[in-house]
Enzyme design. Structure first.
Site, PDB file in Angstrom:
ATOM      1  N   HIS A   1       2.413  11.773  -7.176  1.00 35.84           N
ATOM      2  CA  HIS A   1       1.024  11.441  -7.456  1.00 35.84           C
ATOM      3  C   HIS A   1       0.745   9.956  -7.269  1.00 35.84           C
ATOM      4  CE1 HIS A   1       3.005  11.018 -11.523  1.00 35.84           C
ATOM      5  NE2 HIS A   1       2.363   9.857 -11.477  1.00 35.84           N
TER       6      HIS A   1
ATOM      7  N   GLU B   1      -3.878   3.556   1.638  1.00 32.25           N
ATOM      8  CA  GLU B   1      -4.160   3.789   3.056  1.00 32.25           C
ATOM      9  C   GLU B   1      -4.408   5.278   3.271  1.00 32.25           C
ATOM     10  OE1 GLU B   1      -1.901   3.895   7.399  1.00 32.25           O
ATOM     11  OE2 GLU B   1      -1.002   2.734   5.765  1.00 32.25           O
TER      12      GLU B   1
ATOM     13  N   HIS C   1       0.804  -1.220   0.000  1.00 36.46           N
ATOM     14  CA  HIS C   1       0.000   0.000   0.000  1.00 36.46           C
ATOM     15  C   HIS C   1       0.837   1.269   0.000  1.00 36.46           C
ATOM     16  CE1 HIS C   1       0.363  -0.430   4.538  1.00 36.46           C
ATOM     17  NE2 HIS C   1       0.564   0.876   4.432  1.00 36.46           N
TER      18      HIS C   1
ATOM     19  N   GLU D   1      -2.962  10.599 -11.422  1.00 29.36           N
ATOM     20  CA  GLU D   1      -2.770  10.480 -12.861  1.00 29.36           C
ATOM     21  C   GLU D   1      -3.727   9.439 -13.420  1.00 29.36           C
ATOM     22  OE1 GLU D   1       0.911   9.916 -16.054  1.00 29.36           O
ATOM     23  OE2 GLU D   1       1.081   9.039 -14.048  1.00 29.36           O
TER      24      GLU D   1
END
Length: 330
Positions: free
Chosen positions: A270, A242, A179, A316
């Site tokens: 990003h 998360e 994550h 993105e």
């Protein structure tokens, strides 16, 4: 039905992937060596943008036992994009990038790898002279550690509970890019955005009342393998987001919000989704009121877009195919 509505109907959020997380690095040779030697990640793709004076590299776990082995990079989850702005590696005046965990610039927190044997992994990393922000023995939480990459970004290490039983050595074949953590101001707004606008599912919630924060783990679940907020099989997955909510930020008039990493101090850049039909997906986002940082028609890169989440983090949007017109080097 309008042309826009028709296009919006031809995209399916269930097919979307949380493809990658982007961080800026000072020296790509050092970073690629670090992630390869210590964690077994390999470069899946490299794109060169010499006209803009930067390159991007997509790293992933891609061994025979990797979760997405054999799947094209744009249709998988769990990639790390490292962006290199030319010259930083040799610029004596360059002070480095910000890891997002102190002021000013607090926002992005860390990436996280789940591993088969935490103690063995930590020992192997220490033997490789990897620095740590937190070792397993430090603090109250003895089941997580935080290693540091060459640019000071935090890498959380957790146990992959679905991996084979631990052996004396930790095997990178069982590692997952589990994550990415970002801090959010208003969890209701963020959950609405990621669940209802992007189509993610809430996989797990973790409350920490003593420290007054709650963690929310979300991901795409097209085959409905995980019951809502059950935590089932989460540690073996890739492509999880998360969200960390520190209680009270949503109602604190003095809280100015989190930093998205794209103005000084820079570091994190990003998140990225790959989508089935980028034109239709962007039409859909626009029709439901998602704000854009860059539309497909803006600028010279016509094959990518950027939307904004409620905390102004950039997301993105890329197609699920090789990026047409991009200078592919690998």
């Amino acid at each position: 039905m309008s042309a826009s509505a028709t296009a919006a109907a031809s995209t399916d959020p269930k097919s979307y992937k949380f493809n990658h997380t982007m961080i800026r690095v000072r020296d790509p040779k050092v970073s690629i060596d670090f992630y390869g030697r210590n964690f077994g990640m390999s470069v899946m793709r490299k794109y060169e943008f010499s006209q803009f004076q930067f390159d991007v590299y997509y790293l992933a776990f891609d061994g025979a036992d990797a979760q997405h082995h054999g799947i094209p990079w744009y249709k998988r989850e769990g990639l790390l994009e490292i962006t290199h702005n030319y010259g930083t590696e040799s610029d004596a005046e360059f002070k480095g990038y910000h890891n997002g965990n102190s002021e000013p610039g607090r926002g992005f927190g860390h990436i996280c790898f789940s591993v088969d044997n935490l103690q063995a992994c930590e020992e192997q990393l220490l033997n490789n002279n990897v620095k740590f922000q937190k070792k397993l023995a430090d603090g109250r939480q003895k089941d997580i550690a935080f290693a540091l990459d060459p640019d000071g970004y935090w890498i959380e290490l957790i146990r992959n509970k679905e991996a084979p039983a631990p052996t004396e050595q930790s095997k990178v074949a069982h590692y997952r890019f589990n994550h990415t953590m970002i801090r959010v101001k208003d969890i209701k707004a963020s959950l609405d955005f990621y669940q209802n606008k992007l189509g993610m599912k809430l996989l797990r919630t973790s409350d920490h009342p003593n420290s007054k924060f709650t963690l929310y783990f979300l991901g795409f679940d097209p085959e409905n393998k995980c019951a809502e907020n059950s935590g089932e099989g989460v540690s073996d997955r890739e492509g999880i987001l998360e969200l960390t909510h520190n209680w009270g930020t949503e109602s604190d008039p003095e809280f100015k919000g989190y930093h998205n990493g794209n103005t000084d101090p820079q570091g994190f850049g990003h998140l990225a989704l790959s989508v089935d039909n980028i034109e239709a997906a962007c039409d859909r986002f626009e029709s439901i009121g998602v704000p854009f940082k860059k539309k497909l028609t803006d600028g010279s890169m016509k094959t990518i877009a950027f939307i904004l989440d409620p905390d102004n983090y950039w997301i993105e949007i890329i197609p699920q195919n090789e990026l047409p017109g991009m200078p592919l080097l690998k």
